[in-house]
Design a protein around this motif. Sequence first.
Motif, PDB file in Angstrom:
ATOM      1  N   GLY A 159      21.634  -2.910   7.404  1.00  0.00           N
ATOM      2  CA  GLY A 159      20.754  -1.743   7.555  1.00  0.00           C
ATOM      3  C   GLY A 159      21.161  -0.840   8.698  1.00  0.00           C
ATOM      4  N   THR A 160      22.435  -0.843   9.041  1.00  0.00           N
ATOM      5  CA  THR A 160      22.925  -0.068  10.182  1.00  0.00           C
ATOM      6  C   THR A 160      22.554   1.410  10.056  1.00  0.00           C
ATOM      7  OG1 THR A 160      24.808  -1.576  10.352  1.00  0.00           O
ATOM      8  CG2 THR A 160      24.976   0.525  11.516  1.00  0.00           C
ATOM      9  N   GLY A 161      21.926   1.930  11.088  1.00  0.00           N
ATOM     10  CA  GLY A 161      21.576   3.347  11.132  1.00  0.00           C
ATOM     11  C   GLY A 161      20.246   3.702  10.511  1.00  0.00           C
ATOM     12  N   GLY A 162      19.650   2.797   9.769  1.00  0.00           N
ATOM     13  CA  GLY A 162      18.377   3.099   9.137  1.00  0.00           C
ATOM     14  C   GLY A 162      17.206   2.820  10.068  1.00  0.00           C
ATOM     15  N   ALA A 163      16.161   3.660   9.993  1.00  0.00           N
ATOM     16  CA  ALA A 163      14.989   3.452  10.854  1.00  0.00           C
ATOM     17  C   ALA A 163      13.828   4.289  10.355  1.00  0.00           C
ATOM     18  CB  ALA A 163      15.315   3.820  12.306  1.00  0.00           C
ATOM     19  N   ASP A 164      12.636   3.903  10.829  1.00  0.00           N
ATOM     20  CA  ASP A 164      11.404   4.668  10.611  1.00  0.00           C
ATOM     21  C   ASP A 164      10.990   4.770   9.149  1.00  0.00           C
ATOM     22  OD1 ASP A 164      11.157   5.118  13.353  1.00  0.00           O
ATOM     23  OD2 ASP A 164      12.415   6.903  13.254  1.00  0.00           O
ATOM     24  N   TYR A 165      10.919   3.608   8.500  1.00  0.00           N
ATOM     25  CA  TYR A 165      10.462   3.557   7.110  1.00  0.00           C
ATOM     26  C   TYR A 165       8.984   3.166   7.078  1.00  0.00           C
ATOM     27  CZ  TYR A 165      15.456   3.569   6.347  1.00  0.00           C
ATOM     28  OH  TYR A 165      16.784   3.902   6.380  1.00  0.00           O
ATOM     29  N   ASP A 166       8.258   3.810   6.185  1.00  0.00           N
ATOM     30  CA  ASP A 166       6.848   3.467   6.037  1.00  0.00           C
ATOM     31  C   ASP A 166       6.670   2.103   5.381  1.00  0.00           C
ATOM     32  OD1 ASP A 166       5.695   6.011   6.990  1.00  0.00           O
ATOM     33  OD2 ASP A 166       6.655   6.853   5.204  1.00  0.00           O
ATOM     34  N   VAL A 167       7.545   1.800   4.437  1.00  0.00           N
ATOM     35  CA  VAL A 167       7.460   0.547   3.691  1.00  0.00           C
ATOM     36  C   VAL A 167       8.846  -0.071   3.584  1.00  0.00           C
ATOM     37  CG1 VAL A 167       7.063  -0.456   1.399  1.00  0.00           C
ATOM     38  CG2 VAL A 167       5.434   1.200   2.337  1.00  0.00           C
ATOM     39  N   ILE A 168       8.926  -1.386   3.799  1.00  0.00           N
ATOM     40  CA  ILE A 168      10.154  -2.139   3.528  1.00  0.00           C
ATOM     41  C   ILE A 168       9.807  -3.232   2.529  1.00  0.00           C
ATOM     42  CG2 ILE A 168      11.937  -3.665   4.436  1.00  0.00           C
ATOM     43  CD1 ILE A 168      11.755  -2.224   7.098  1.00  0.00           C
ATOM     44  N   ARG A 215       0.837  -1.209   0.000  1.00  0.00           N
ATOM     45  CA  ARG A 215       0.000   0.000   0.000  1.00  0.00           C
ATOM     46  C   ARG A 215       0.876   1.265   0.000  1.00  0.00           C
ATOM     47  NH1 ARG A 215      -1.575  -2.822   4.172  1.00  0.00           N
ATOM     48  NH2 ARG A 215      -1.302  -1.098   5.640  1.00  0.00           N
ATOM     49  N   PHE A 216       1.971   1.194  -0.714  1.00  0.00           N
ATOM     50  CA  PHE A 216       2.866   2.352  -0.823  1.00  0.00           C
ATOM     51  C   PHE A 216       2.145   3.516  -1.493  1.00  0.00           C
ATOM     52  CE2 PHE A 216       5.563   4.628  -3.914  1.00  0.00           C
ATOM     53  CZ  PHE A 216       6.279   5.405  -3.005  1.00  0.00           C
ATOM     54  N   ALA A 217       2.371   4.716  -0.975  1.00  0.00           N
ATOM     55  CA  ALA A 217       1.795   5.936  -1.547  1.00  0.00           C
ATOM     56  C   ALA A 217       2.875   7.001  -1.668  1.00  0.00           C
ATOM     57  CB  ALA A 217       0.655   6.451  -0.670  1.00  0.00           C
ATOM     58  N   ALA A 218       2.702   7.883  -2.616  1.00  0.00           N
ATOM     59  CA  ALA A 218       3.643   8.989  -2.793  1.00  0.00           C
ATOM     60  C   ALA A 218       3.800   9.752  -1.491  1.00  0.00           C
ATOM     61  CB  ALA A 218       3.138   9.925  -3.889  1.00  0.00           C
ATOM     62  N   GLY A 219       5.036  10.166  -1.214  1.00  0.00           N
ATOM     63  CA  GLY A 219       5.323  10.896   0.012  1.00  0.00           C
ATOM     64  C   GLY A 219       5.779  10.018   1.149  1.00  0.00           C
ATOM     65  N   GLU A 220       5.722   8.686   0.983  1.00  0.00           N
ATOM     66  CA  GLU A 220       6.187   7.777   2.028  1.00  0.00           C
ATOM     67  C   GLU A 220       7.644   7.392   1.782  1.00  0.00           C
ATOM     68  OE1 GLU A 220       2.466   5.371   3.796  1.00  0.00           O
ATOM     69  OE2 GLU A 220       3.153   4.611   1.847  1.00  0.00           O
ATOM     70  N   SER A 221       8.287   6.913   2.840  1.00  0.00           N
ATOM     71  CA  SER A 221       9.673   6.456   2.746  1.00  0.00           C
ATOM     72  C   SER A 221       9.697   4.945   2.534  1.00  0.00           C
ATOM     73  CB  SER A 221      10.452   6.816   4.011  1.00  0.00           C
ATOM     74  OG  SER A 221       9.842   6.236   5.156  1.00  0.00           O
ATOM     75  N   VAL A 222      10.653   4.504   1.729  1.00  0.00           N
ATOM     76  CA  VAL A 222      10.770   3.094   1.364  1.00  0.00           C
ATOM     77  C   VAL A 222      12.195   2.621   1.610  1.00  0.00           C
ATOM     78  CG1 VAL A 222      10.578   1.412  -0.512  1.00  0.00           C
ATOM     79  CG2 VAL A 222       9.000   3.343  -0.415  1.00  0.00           C
ATOM     80  N   LEU A 223      12.326   1.426   2.166  1.00  0.00           N
ATOM     81  CA  LEU A 223      13.617   0.740   2.255  1.00  0.00           C
ATOM     82  C   LEU A 223      13.545  -0.513   1.399  1.00  0.00           C
ATOM     83  CD1 LEU A 223      16.447   0.053   3.437  1.00  0.00           C
ATOM     84  CD2 LEU A 223      15.258  -1.028   5.359  1.00  0.00           C
ATOM     85  N   VAL A 224      14.496  -0.665   0.478  1.00  0.00           N
ATOM     86  CA  VAL A 224      14.586  -1.871  -0.343  1.00  0.00           C
ATOM     87  C   VAL A 224      15.765  -2.682   0.166  1.00  0.00           C
ATOM     88  CG1 VAL A 224      14.834  -2.819  -2.655  1.00  0.00           C
ATOM     89  CG2 VAL A 224      13.606  -0.658  -2.319  1.00  0.00           C
ATOM     90  N   ARG A 225      15.468  -3.838   0.722  1.00  0.00           N
ATOM     91  CA  ARG A 225      16.519  -4.707   1.253  1.00  0.00           C
ATOM     92  C   ARG A 225      16.916  -5.704   0.174  1.00  0.00           C
ATOM     93  NH1 ARG A 225      16.225  -9.678   5.348  1.00  0.00           N
ATOM     94  NH2 ARG A 225      18.474  -9.919   5.679  1.00  0.00           N
ATOM     95  N   GLY A 226      18.217  -5.728  -0.141  1.00  0.00           N
ATOM     96  CA  GLY A 226      18.689  -6.551  -1.246  1.00  0.00           C
ATOM     97  C   GLY A 226      18.494  -5.822  -2.555  1.00  0.00           C
ATOM     98  N   ALA A 227      18.871  -4.547  -2.581  1.00  0.00           N
ATOM     99  CA  ALA A 227      18.555  -3.685  -3.723  1.00  0.00           C
ATOM    100  C   ALA A 227      19.438  -3.937  -4.940  1.00  0.00           C
ATOM    101  CB  ALA A 227      18.669  -2.221  -3.303  1.00  0.00           C
ATOM    102  N   GLY A 228      20.495  -4.713  -4.802  1.00  0.00           N
ATOM    103  CA  GLY A 228      21.396  -4.923  -5.931  1.00  0.00           C
ATOM    104  C   GLY A 228      20.928  -5.952  -6.933  1.00  0.00           C
ATOM    105  N   GLY A 229      19.877  -6.714  -6.611  1.00  0.00           N
ATOM    106  CA  GLY A 229      19.340  -7.680  -7.560  1.00  0.00           C
ATOM    107  C   GLY A 229      18.334  -7.027  -8.482  1.00  0.00           C
ATOM    108  N   SER A 230      17.852  -7.785  -9.460  1.00  0.00           N
ATOM    109  CA  SER A 230      16.970  -7.196 -10.470  1.00  0.00           C
ATOM    110  C   SER A 230      15.637  -6.748  -9.892  1.00  0.00           C
ATOM    111  CB  SER A 230      16.754  -8.179 -11.621  1.00  0.00           C
ATOM    112  OG  SER A 230      16.266  -9.424 -11.156  1.00  0.00           O
ATOM    113  N   ILE A 231      15.083  -7.477  -8.915  1.00  0.00           N
ATOM    114  CA  ILE A 231      13.838  -7.031  -8.283  1.00  0.00           C
ATOM    115  C   ILE A 231      14.085  -5.755  -7.493  1.00  0.00           C
ATOM    116  CG2 ILE A 231      12.040  -7.596  -6.601  1.00  0.00           C
ATOM    117  CD1 ILE A 231      12.411 -10.535  -7.324  1.00  0.00           C
TER     118      ILE A 231
END
Length: 316
Positions: free
Chosen positions: A195-204, A137-153
């Motif tokens: 994910g050291t130091g990262g926090a408070d994401y609306d979507v992961i 349910r991601f919406a514009a204006g929210e923060s996103v964390l992508v874990r494993g971002a180096g792969g094609s997905i």
Amino acid sequence: MKAIEIRTFGSPDGMAVADIRIPSPAAGQVLVTTEAIGVGGVDAVIRRGTLGSYGFREGHIPGSEVAGVVTAVGAGVDRSWVGRRVWAFTGVGGGYVEHAVAAVEQILALPEHLSPAAAVTLGSSGVVAHFGLAHARFAAGESVLVRGAGGSIGISAVQLAARAGAAAVAVTTSSPERGDRLRALGATQVLDRAGTGGADYDVIIDIVAGAAVPSFLGKLAPNGRMVVAGIVAGYPPADFGMTMMTAFQKSLSFATFSADTIDHTAQRAIRAEQFAAAARGELDAVVHELLPLEQAALAHRKMDAGEVFGRIVLTP
């Protein structure tokens, strides 16, 4: 024709080249002479034996998406498909071959300026990223964390979130060099794999899973949502839900996502949009390397070693 079989589950060395008969398309199917074969994370998960209980057996041919030219059609299929360049989904296997069969509902004509390698890099990954973000349910204006971002997905998810107006797009990756490449694709914050130091994401959006799932649940903001769209590192610990229970007042949500739950027509529409965007240069399909089909084991060794940024593509 040449094919790659899994003779023994576990190491990439259990994969071997086999000589098998060229299949004939059944009713409702097409035969595709492959020019590019995508090497996906799910292929590695199957090869390792992680999903052995799902019925995979020795002799399984991995691979789920190919691109090439339709050279034959089965009964009930419009013969105008013959000679056309297409992307094709072969199912949970059958892709590491010189000639692949696919249901006609699972093929899509390629735009003129989209290469076969780009098609198999984006074809499934872009759809998973799109509907994974929707599932969260991601919406514009929210923060996103992508874990494993180096792969094609992950690369697709970074680009799609940025294009859709994310307030911030954080990524986990293994090196500063990869971080720079991800920034060029839309990332605004680069974290290490933990994910050291990262926090408070609306979507992961998590393509990795494994033992670290609880720690990433702890990085969600109130009302945050985490969607696991891959299990490259295996299943999370059995008690991972306790992280959410101990943070009860944050109203956190956890979900899994598989494109198997999305109607083929809906997938096809999004895939067509993404292929057109890639052909226009508006969406990047990052090909790590082209390797001959016979070197599928090497491709898997590179994936297991964490060397791949984007997707390795096999060529017959």
